[in-house]
Write a protein that holds these residues in place. Structure first.
Motif, PDB file in Angstrom:
ATOM      1  N   THR A   1       0.429   0.651  17.233  1.00  0.00           N
ATOM      2  CA  THR A   1       1.057   1.131  16.000  1.00  0.00           C
ATOM      3  C   THR A   1       1.699  -0.022  15.252  1.00  0.00           C
ATOM      4  O   THR A   1       1.554  -0.156  14.021  1.00  0.00           O
ATOM      5  N   VAL A   2       2.392  -0.880  15.987  1.00  0.00           N
ATOM      6  CA  VAL A   2       3.011  -2.068  15.390  1.00  0.00           C
ATOM      7  C   VAL A   2       1.939  -2.992  14.809  1.00  0.00           C
ATOM      8  O   VAL A   2       2.101  -3.555  13.721  1.00  0.00           O
ATOM      9  N   VAL A   3       0.826  -3.147  15.529  1.00  0.00           N
ATOM     10  CA  VAL A   3      -0.265  -4.016  15.053  1.00  0.00           C
ATOM     11  C   VAL A   3      -0.806  -3.520  13.716  1.00  0.00           C
ATOM     12  O   VAL A   3      -0.967  -4.302  12.766  1.00  0.00           O
ATOM     13  N   TRP A   4      -1.078  -2.203  13.609  1.00  0.00           N
ATOM     14  CA  TRP A   4      -1.654  -1.669  12.371  1.00  0.00           C
ATOM     15  C   TRP A   4      -0.669  -1.733  11.211  1.00  0.00           C
ATOM     16  O   TRP A   4      -1.054  -2.041  10.074  1.00  0.00           O
ATOM     17  N   ILE A   5       0.605  -1.478  11.482  1.00  0.00           N
ATOM     18  CA  ILE A   5       1.607  -1.570  10.420  1.00  0.00           C
ATOM     19  C   ILE A   5       1.766  -3.023   9.977  1.00  0.00           C
ATOM     20  O   ILE A   5       1.903  -3.316   8.783  1.00  0.00           O
ATOM     21  N   THR A   6       1.715  -3.949  10.943  1.00  0.00           N
ATOM     22  CA  THR A   6       1.799  -5.385  10.609  1.00  0.00           C
ATOM     23  C   THR A   6       0.620  -5.817   9.749  1.00  0.00           C
ATOM     24  O   THR A   6       0.793  -6.565   8.775  1.00  0.00           O
ATOM     25  N   LEU A   7      -0.579  -5.355  10.103  1.00  0.00           N
ATOM     26  CA  LEU A   7      -1.763  -5.694   9.304  1.00  0.00           C
ATOM     27  C   LEU A   7      -1.625  -5.159   7.876  1.00  0.00           C
ATOM     28  O   LEU A   7      -2.002  -5.836   6.910  1.00  0.00           O
ATOM     29  N   ALA A   8      -1.090  -3.932   7.742  1.00  0.00           N
ATOM     30  CA  ALA A   8      -0.885  -3.363   6.408  1.00  0.00           C
ATOM     31  C   ALA A   8       0.122  -4.194   5.618  1.00  0.00           C
ATOM     32  O   ALA A   8      -0.078  -4.457   4.421  1.00  0.00           O
ATOM     33  N   CYS A   9       1.192  -4.628   6.279  1.00  0.00           N
ATOM     34  CA  CYS A   9       2.205  -5.445   5.600  1.00  0.00           C
ATOM     35  C   CYS A   9       1.631  -6.798   5.182  1.00  0.00           C
ATOM     36  O   CYS A   9       1.916  -7.292   4.080  1.00  0.00           O
ATOM     37  N   LEU A  10       0.811  -7.395   6.056  1.00  0.00           N
ATOM     38  CA  LEU A  10       0.183  -8.682   5.716  1.00  0.00           C
ATOM     39  C   LEU A  10      -0.771  -8.521   4.537  1.00  0.00           C
ATOM     40  O   LEU A  10      -0.842  -9.399   3.662  1.00  0.00           O
ATOM     41  N   PHE A  11      -1.490  -7.403   4.503  1.00  0.00           N
ATOM     42  CA  PHE A  11      -2.382  -7.154   3.373  1.00  0.00           C
ATOM     43  C   PHE A  11      -1.582  -7.015   2.084  1.00  0.00           C
ATOM     44  O   PHE A  11      -1.958  -7.562   1.036  1.00  0.00           O
ATOM     45  N   GLY A  12      -0.457  -6.278   2.166  1.00  0.00           N
ATOM     46  CA  GLY A  12       0.401  -6.128   0.990  1.00  0.00           C
ATOM     47  C   GLY A  12       0.973  -7.449   0.524  1.00  0.00           C
ATOM     48  O   GLY A  12       1.051  -7.717  -0.682  1.00  0.00           O
ATOM     49  N   LEU A  13       1.356  -8.307   1.474  1.00  0.00           N
ATOM     50  CA  LEU A  13       1.860  -9.635   1.112  1.00  0.00           C
ATOM     51  C   LEU A  13       0.759 -10.478   0.485  1.00  0.00           C
ATOM     52  O   LEU A  13       1.018 -11.283  -0.423  1.00  0.00           O
ATOM     53  N   GLY A  14      -0.473 -10.293   0.955  1.00  0.00           N
ATOM     54  CA  GLY A  14      -1.607 -10.995   0.344  1.00  0.00           C
ATOM     55  C   GLY A  14      -1.794 -10.580  -1.104  1.00  0.00           C
ATOM     56  O   GLY A  14      -2.065 -11.423  -1.975  1.00  0.00           O
ATOM     57  N   LEU A  15      -1.641  -9.271  -1.373  1.00  0.00           N
ATOM     58  CA  LEU A  15      -1.713  -8.803  -2.763  1.00  0.00           C
ATOM     59  C   LEU A  15      -0.590  -9.404  -3.597  1.00  0.00           C
ATOM     60  O   LEU A  15      -0.793  -9.749  -4.771  1.00  0.00           O
ATOM     61  N   LEU A  16       0.591  -9.544  -2.979  1.00  0.00           N
ATOM     62  CA  LEU A  16       1.728 -10.123  -3.691  1.00  0.00           C
ATOM     63  C   LEU A  16       1.461 -11.572  -4.079  1.00  0.00           C
ATOM     64  O   LEU A  16       1.739 -11.993  -5.207  1.00  0.00           O
ATOM     65  N   VAL A  17       0.865 -12.329  -3.148  1.00  0.00           N
ATOM     66  CA  VAL A  17       0.606 -13.758  -3.391  1.00  0.00           C
ATOM     67  C   VAL A  17      -0.503 -13.951  -4.415  1.00  0.00           C
ATOM     68  O   VAL A  17      -0.393 -14.766  -5.338  1.00  0.00           O
ATOM     69  N   PHE A  18      -1.588 -13.197  -4.268  1.00  0.00           N
ATOM     70  CA  PHE A  18      -2.769 -13.419  -5.110  1.00  0.00           C
ATOM     71  C   PHE A  18      -2.844 -12.498  -6.329  1.00  0.00           C
ATOM     72  O   PHE A  18      -3.558 -12.806  -7.290  1.00  0.00           O
ATOM     73  N   GLY A  19      -2.116 -11.375  -6.299  1.00  0.00           N
ATOM     74  CA  GLY A  19      -2.209 -10.440  -7.411  1.00  0.00           C
ATOM     75  C   GLY A  19      -0.913 -10.210  -8.163  1.00  0.00           C
ATOM     76  O   GLY A  19      -0.919  -9.681  -9.262  1.00  0.00           O
ATOM     77  N   GLY A  20       0.211 -10.578  -7.540  1.00  0.00           N
ATOM     78  CA  GLY A  20       1.493 -10.378  -8.194  1.00  0.00           C
ATOM     79  C   GLY A  20       2.254  -9.191  -7.633  1.00  0.00           C
ATOM     80  O   GLY A  20       1.781  -8.475  -6.730  1.00  0.00           O
ATOM     81  N   GLY A  21       3.440  -8.963  -8.160  1.00  0.00           N
ATOM     82  CA  GLY A  21       4.320  -7.922  -7.639  1.00  0.00           C
ATOM     83  C   GLY A  21       3.846  -6.517  -7.912  1.00  0.00           C
ATOM     84  O   GLY A  21       4.071  -5.612  -7.095  1.00  0.00           O
ATOM     85  N   ALA A  22       3.189  -6.281  -9.060  1.00  0.00           N
ATOM     86  CA  ALA A  22       2.769  -4.923  -9.422  1.00  0.00           C
ATOM     87  C   ALA A  22       1.774  -4.328  -8.428  1.00  0.00           C
ATOM     88  O   ALA A  22       2.002  -3.236  -7.885  1.00  0.00           O
ATOM     89  N   PRO A  23       0.648  -5.017  -8.135  1.00  0.00           N
ATOM     90  CA  PRO A  23      -0.300  -4.452  -7.178  1.00  0.00           C
ATOM     91  C   PRO A  23       0.299  -4.295  -5.779  1.00  0.00           C
ATOM     92  O   PRO A  23       0.026  -3.317  -5.086  1.00  0.00           O
ATOM     93  N   ALA A  24       1.131  -5.274  -5.377  1.00  0.00           N
ATOM     94  CA  ALA A  24       1.753  -5.194  -4.058  1.00  0.00           C
ATOM     95  C   ALA A  24       2.688  -3.991  -3.977  1.00  0.00           C
ATOM     96  O   ALA A  24       2.690  -3.258  -2.982  1.00  0.00           O
ATOM     97  N   GLY A  25       3.478  -3.771  -5.024  1.00  0.00           N
ATOM     98  CA  GLY A  25       4.384  -2.622  -5.049  1.00  0.00           C
ATOM     99  C   GLY A  25       3.617  -1.311  -5.009  1.00  0.00           C
ATOM    100  O   GLY A  25       4.016  -0.364  -4.323  1.00  0.00           O
ATOM    101  N   GLU A  26       2.515  -1.247  -5.753  1.00  0.00           N
ATOM    102  CA  GLU A  26       1.687  -0.038  -5.758  1.00  0.00           C
ATOM    103  C   GLU A  26       1.098   0.215  -4.377  1.00  0.00           C
ATOM    104  O   GLU A  26       1.044   1.364  -3.911  1.00  0.00           O
ATOM    105  N   PHE A  27       0.650  -0.857  -3.708  1.00  0.00           N
ATOM    106  CA  PHE A  27       0.067  -0.698  -2.378  1.00  0.00           C
ATOM    107  C   PHE A  27       1.101  -0.174  -1.389  1.00  0.00           C
ATOM    108  O   PHE A  27       0.832   0.779  -0.641  1.00  0.00           O
ATOM    109  N   PHE A  28       2.277  -0.778  -1.357  1.00  0.00           N
ATOM    110  CA  PHE A  28       3.300  -0.362  -0.398  1.00  0.00           C
ATOM    111  C   PHE A  28       3.767   1.065  -0.676  1.00  0.00           C
ATOM    112  O   PHE A  28       3.975   1.852   0.258  1.00  0.00           O
ATOM    113  N   ALA A  29       3.913   1.418  -1.957  1.00  0.00           N
ATOM    114  CA  ALA A  29       4.310   2.795  -2.296  1.00  0.00           C
ATOM    115  C   ALA A  29       3.225   3.780  -1.850  1.00  0.00           C
ATOM    116  O   ALA A  29       3.519   4.842  -1.279  1.00  0.00           O
ATOM    117  N   GLY A  30       1.967   3.413  -2.103  1.00  0.00           N
ATOM    118  CA  GLY A  30       0.853   4.275  -1.699  1.00  0.00           C
ATOM    119  C   GLY A  30       0.722   4.370  -0.191  1.00  0.00           C
ATOM    120  O   GLY A  30       0.499   5.451   0.357  1.00  0.00           O
TER     121      GLY A  30
END
Length: 329
Positions: free
Chosen positions: A37-66
């Motif tokens: 469970t921790v592994v999958w949540i960590t992977l989701a967080c890393l993906f969201g951080l990747g969106l933050l780095v390469f796409g900006g705050g808006a897509p990352a915020g949308e991903f985490f909210a979704g």
């Protein structure tokens, strides 16, 4: 297009790894479920951080909210999964395989729903009014069901599943992890395949409120799909981790109804804005804050209510203890 291909390939690799790890039927321990469970949540967080780095705050915020919204709705779905497992008397060592394949079926079906939803939204902006009204109605329905305080229901097979069973026939008992066997000269399904189809097709009903909900947070099909994928991928481990705690989340329906109602209002406001009406729109940071706050309060009040209920329950009498000891002996 390249991003989609890489994402699908990456998710396929994760699914394959998950399948290889869980290929041998076994009882899943709390420790194993917790780690994954921790592994999958960590992977989701890393993906969201990747969106933050390469796409900006808006897509990352949308991903985490979704992701948080879909994850919370998935927890509610686990109640039904428990009923399905009980209905088909699935042996504990096979439950992780059932959930893995069932969730995979659900992911494919949701991808179809997401593609259809994105096409409809792109062509008809007024569909946001329908989505919003549907979510508000669903929120009210959840409240009504929670107030009814009905006894634990029993899972009933849907018409599609019954039709498949009549068409192919079902073996009278499990045959390990086999999905098909030869019986009286005829190829029939095993209960293992039936319960996999039950979980996969039942998730279609859950998607009727979860897909409009996440489209209320973002209209980007890529973010909608990945948020759903990461929420579903860790669902199997979450089932074993919090299975015993599900009954303690007595206020979960109320919390989900608030979230769905909030997103429904957000969709209606967005639809009015798209129609040229000057109304305030709810931002993603506000949405994320409301969702997290509601889930936190719901969890805390649920645990407090459960603890209070346990304290009010009468302690077993000496005769009941003696009877229990006699049974144990």
């Amino acid at each position: 297009m390249t991003l989609w291909v890489l994402t699908v390939v990456g998710l396929a690799a994760l699914i394959a790894a998950d399948f290889v790890i869980g290929r041998k039927p076994h009882d899943v321990s709390i420790k194993e479920a917790g780690i994954w469970t921790v592994v999958w949540i960590t992977l989701a967080c890393l993906f969201g951080l990747g969106l933050l780095v390469f796409g900006g705050g808006a897509p990352a915020g949308e991903f985490f909210a979704g992701f948080i919204t879909e994850k919370s709705l998935s927890v509610d779905n686990l109640f039904v999964f428990v009923l399905i497992m009980a209905k088909f008397s699935v042996p504990t060592q096979y439950q992780q395989r059932v959930l893995l394949v069932g969730v995979l079926i659900a992911l494919v079906l949701r991808a179809v729903f997401i593609a259809a939803g994105a096409a409809i939204i792109a062509s008809f902006s007024w569909v946001f009014f329908l989505f919003g009204a549907f979510l508000i109605w669903t929120a009210w329905k959840l409240v009504q069901e929670a107030r009814a305080d009905e006894e634990e229901a029993e899972y009933e097979e849907n018409k599609l599943l019954k039709a498949v069973e009549r068409r192919f026939g079902v073996a009278d008992h499990y045959h390990g992890t086999k999905l098909w066997i030869q019986q009286n000269g005829k190829r029939v399904m095993t209960p293992m395949l039936v319960v996999m189809l039950a979980i996969g097709t039942t998730d279609v009903l859950f998607a009727l409120d979860s897909i409009p909900a996440i489209f209320g947070l973002t209209q980007d099909p890529y973010i909608v799909f990945t948020a759903n994928a990461f929420a579903l991928m860790g669902l199997r481990q979450l089932y074993f981790l919090i299975g015993g705690l599900l009954k303690k989340l007595v206020h979960l329906s109320y919390g989900l109804s608030i979230i769905l109602g909030f997103i429904g209002v957000k969709l209606v406001l967005h639809a009015l804005h798209e129609s040229g009406v000057h109304v305030p729109e709810i931002s993603i940071p506000v949405s994320l804050g409301v969702i997290c706050a509601v889930l936190a309060v719901t969890t805390i009040t649920s645990l407090m209510a459960s603890r209070k209920q346990e304290a009010l329950e009468p302690a077993p009498t000496a005769s009941e203890d003696a009877a229990k000891d006699g049974v144990d002996a």
